[in-house]
Each structure stands twice: as structure tokens, then as C-alpha cells.
Design a protein around this motif. Structure first.
Motif, PDB file in Angstrom:
ATOM      1  N   ILE A  72       0.968  -1.066   0.263  1.00 48.24           N
ATOM      2  CA  ILE A  72       0.045  -0.050  -0.118  1.00 48.24           C
ATOM      3  C   ILE A  72       0.728   1.242  -0.028  1.00 48.24           C
ATOM      4  CG2 ILE A  72      -1.922   1.268   1.071  1.00 48.24           C
ATOM      5  CD1 ILE A  72      -2.305  -1.208   2.757  1.00 48.24           C
ATOM      6  N   VAL A  73       0.480   2.382  -0.845  1.00 52.05           N
ATOM      7  CA  VAL A  73       1.248   3.597  -0.659  1.00 52.05           C
ATOM      8  C   VAL A  73       0.162   4.624  -0.505  1.00 52.05           C
ATOM      9  CG1 VAL A  73       1.117   3.963  -3.331  1.00 52.05           C
ATOM     10  CG2 VAL A  73       2.625   5.223  -2.105  1.00 52.05           C
ATOM     11  N   ALA A  74       0.571   5.554   0.698  1.00 49.99           N
ATOM     12  CA  ALA A  74      -0.170   6.398   1.228  1.00 49.99           C
ATOM     13  C   ALA A  74       0.190   8.000   0.798  1.00 49.99           C
ATOM     14  CB  ALA A  74      -0.735   6.475   2.444  1.00 49.99           C
ATOM     15  N   LEU A  75      -0.297   8.586   0.093  1.00 51.45           N
ATOM     16  CA  LEU A  75       0.214  10.017  -0.524  1.00 51.45           C
ATOM     17  C   LEU A  75      -0.213  11.131   0.607  1.00 51.45           C
ATOM     18  CD1 LEU A  75      -0.316   9.931  -4.322  1.00 51.45           C
ATOM     19  CD2 LEU A  75       1.680   8.665  -2.932  1.00 51.45           C
ATOM     20  N   THR A  76       0.811  11.662   1.302  1.00 56.19           N
ATOM     21  CA  THR A  76       0.603  12.540   2.382  1.00 56.19           C
ATOM     22  C   THR A  76      -0.374  13.750   1.735  1.00 56.19           C
ATOM     23  OG1 THR A  76       2.717  13.386   2.134  1.00 56.19           O
ATOM     24  CG2 THR A  76       2.337  12.138   3.768  1.00 56.19           C
ATOM     25  N   GLY A  77      -1.034  14.390   2.648  1.00 57.84           N
ATOM     26  CA  GLY A  77      -1.911  15.665   2.337  1.00 57.84           C
ATOM     27  C   GLY A  77      -3.027  15.322   3.258  1.00 57.84           C
ATOM     28  N   GLY A  78      -3.056  14.812   4.365  1.00 56.09           N
ATOM     29  CA  GLY A  78      -3.936  14.800   5.504  1.00 56.09           C
ATOM     30  C   GLY A  78      -3.932  13.452   6.171  1.00 56.09           C
ATOM     31  N   TYR A  79      -4.119  13.658   7.531  1.00 49.44           N
ATOM     32  CA  TYR A  79      -4.103  12.442   8.128  1.00 49.44           C
ATOM     33  C   TYR A  79      -5.055  11.303   7.771  1.00 49.44           C
ATOM     34  CZ  TYR A  79      -0.317  13.772  11.487  1.00 49.44           C
ATOM     35  OH  TYR A  79       0.754  14.388  11.812  1.00 49.44           O
ATOM     36  N   GLN A  80      -6.374  11.573   7.246  1.00 49.83           N
ATOM     37  CA  GLN A  80      -7.304  10.782   7.023  1.00 49.83           C
ATOM     38  C   GLN A  80      -6.644   9.615   5.980  1.00 49.83           C
ATOM     39  OE1 GLN A  80     -10.840  12.690   5.662  1.00 49.83           O
ATOM     40  NE2 GLN A  80     -11.920  10.734   5.663  1.00 49.83           N
ATOM     41  N   ARG A  81      -5.888  10.157   4.885  1.00 46.41           N
ATOM     42  CA  ARG A  81      -5.418   9.177   4.286  1.00 46.41           C
ATOM     43  C   ARG A  81      -4.442   8.082   4.863  1.00 46.41           C
ATOM     44  NH1 ARG A  81      -2.783  13.064  -0.695  1.00 46.41           N
ATOM     45  NH2 ARG A  81      -4.459  14.725  -0.612  1.00 46.41           N
ATOM     46  N   ILE A  82      -3.712   8.630   5.787  1.00 43.21           N
ATOM     47  CA  ILE A  82      -2.580   7.877   6.536  1.00 43.21           C
ATOM     48  C   ILE A  82      -3.546   6.680   7.415  1.00 43.21           C
ATOM     49  CG2 ILE A  82      -1.037   7.648   8.013  1.00 43.21           C
ATOM     50  CD1 ILE A  82       0.051  10.358   7.134  1.00 43.21           C
ATOM     51  N   ASP A  83      -4.549   7.394   7.989  1.00 45.05           N
ATOM     52  CA  ASP A  83      -5.417   6.477   8.857  1.00 45.05           C
ATOM     53  C   ASP A  83      -6.031   5.325   8.019  1.00 45.05           C
ATOM     54  OD1 ASP A  83      -5.027   8.225  11.112  1.00 45.05           O
ATOM     55  OD2 ASP A  83      -6.767   9.436  10.992  1.00 45.05           O
TER      56      ASP A  83
END
Length: 243
Positions: A72-83
Motif C-alpha cells: 500500500i502507498v499513502a500519499l500525504t496531504g492529510g491524516y485521513q489518508r494515512i489513517d
């Protein structure tokens, strides 16, 4: 013997000047009409493209078949994406998670505390990338991570409006890899309420412009910077840092 000098007829000269002015005016009016028509057509095409873009985003759905995902890759720009990405990882989706584009001042411990994730999850399976400066950088940082891990199917977690450009850049950086979309949605674009929200309207239009420019860049073959922090500083790019 005397020689008579011919003098221009003032009336004729004045008429010629008047005709020239009329011709210039006609050309100017014609050019203005063409410019107006071209502007109207241009605005109409931009509007059509923009609403087609928002319709595409509105139809995006999270990938349901995640059993055969390698990572999985999460592109930063908000904690909701990372969560969301961490929740998927803890459910057993993929072997590892790359959080791409993290600010160097943010530690893995800070991310773990902010997301409330188990220490064991971060310790075993989360990689944090500090190299990416923009979406192109995300793609290049992810490409390096994919090569290191030997992955071929990667789930992409980012905002729905950011997904088309992200998939475009990722596919260009890693053409042999299959990327699956897992969009994070903040607003329902199937209704027209977002049209009355200046912030949403501006965000979507800016992203549409960036996406259009990215497509034009690849279509024309224009080269661009890597979007990596180390390259911007004249150093060799670093791989994602593992925490």
C-alpha cells in the motif's frame, strides 16, 4: 523653360486616409469577433473538461479485491489518508505500507501517536518516505520502494480528487506495476452542493488544471524535475526510511 510641379489633391489624399482608417477598423472588429468567439469556445471546452473530471471523481470507488495486493502507498496531504491506509494494513491488506512525502520534521513516532496505530504495526510493516516534494516526487519515491520490494500490485490511498493525477504519475514512473485506487472521499460530488462551496470549487479546479497540465506534459514528452528532496539539493535520492 519652366517645369510645373504636381501637387496631390487634398481631397483625394483625405479620402485615401479615411478609407485606410475604415479598413483598419473593419480588420479590428473582425479580429475582435474572432477573439471573442475563440474565448467563448475555450471557456466552454474548459468547463466541459472540468465537469467531466468531477464526474470521473464522483464515480471513483475503493477497490474491493485487495487479497492479491503486494503493498500500500499513502500519499500525504492529510491524516485521513494515512489513517485509512493503516487501517487497511492492520486488516491484512498488503505486506507493507509506504507513507510517501512526509515532512522531515515529522518522526515515525509522531505519526504513530497522531494516528493511534499500534507500535507493532509501525515496527514491522510501515516505511516512511521523506524524499517526495510533490506528486511527481511521490511517484518516483514509490517507484524506488516498489523496486526494492519487488512488488507488482500496489494499492494507492489518496483523496478522490487527487487520484487521477496520482495514478497518472505513478503509472509513468512504474509502467510495469498495476496500481489500484482506494480514494478517500471528503464530499459527495454526486450532488451539486459543492458548486456553492468556494473552497471545494477552488480545490477541484486547481487539481483539474494540474491534471490537465500533467497529461499535456506526458503527451508532449516534456521532461520535468524528479520532485525528490535530495535531487533538489544536488544529492543522490534516498530510499524510503523504515520505522
Amino acid at each position: 523653360m519652366s517645369v510645373d510641379t504636381a501637387h496631390p489633391d487634398p481631397a483625394t489624399s483625405g479620402a485615401a486616409k479615411t478609407d485606410a482608417i475604415h479598413r483598419l477598423r473593419r480588420v479590428g472588429h473582425h479580429g475582435l469577433r474572432l477573439l471573442t468567439i475563440a474565448s467563448i469556445i475555450g471557456i466552454a471546452l474548459i468547463a466541459m473538461g472540468f465537469f467531466k473530471f468531477t464526474d470521473t471523481i464522483a464515480e471513483l470507488r475503493a477497490t474491493e479485491t485487495t487479497d492479491d495486493v503486494d503493498g500500500i502507498v499513502a500519499l500525504t496531504g492529510g491524516y485521513q489518508r494515512i489513517d485509512q491506509a493503516l487501517a487497511l494494513l492492520e486488516k491484512g491488506v498488503g505486506e507493507r505500507l509506504l507513507i510517501s512525502g512526509v515532512n522531515p520534521s515529522t518522526s515515525g513516532a509522531a505519526l504513530r501517536r497522531a494516528t493511534g496505530t499500534k507500535l507493532a504495526t509501525f515496527a514491522c510493516c510501515v516505511d516512511i518516505g521523506y524524499e517526495a516534494l510533490d506528486t511527481i516526487g511521490n511517484a518516483n519515491e514509490t517507484a524506488s520502494w516498489i523496486r526494492q520490494r519487488g512488488y507488482s500490485r500496489v494499492l494507492v490511498v489518496t483523496n478522490n480528487y487527487h487520484m487521477p493525477r496520482s495514478l497518472l504519475e505513478l503509472s509513468q514512473a512504474s509502467p510495469d506495476v498495476t496500481f489500484l485506487a482506494y480514494p478517500v472521499t471528503h464530499a459527495d460530488l454526486k450532488t451539486e452542493t459543492w458548486l456553492a462551496d468556494p473552497v471545494a470549487l477552488r480545490t477541484l479546479f486547481v487539481e483539474y488544471t494540474k491534471y490537465s497540465l500533467a497529461r499535456l506534459r506526458y503527451w508532449s514528452g516534456t521532461k520535468t524535475a524528479s520532485g525528490l528532496r535530495a535531487d533538489a539539493g544536488g544529492k543522490s535520492p534516498m530510499t524510503a526510511i523504515v520505522h
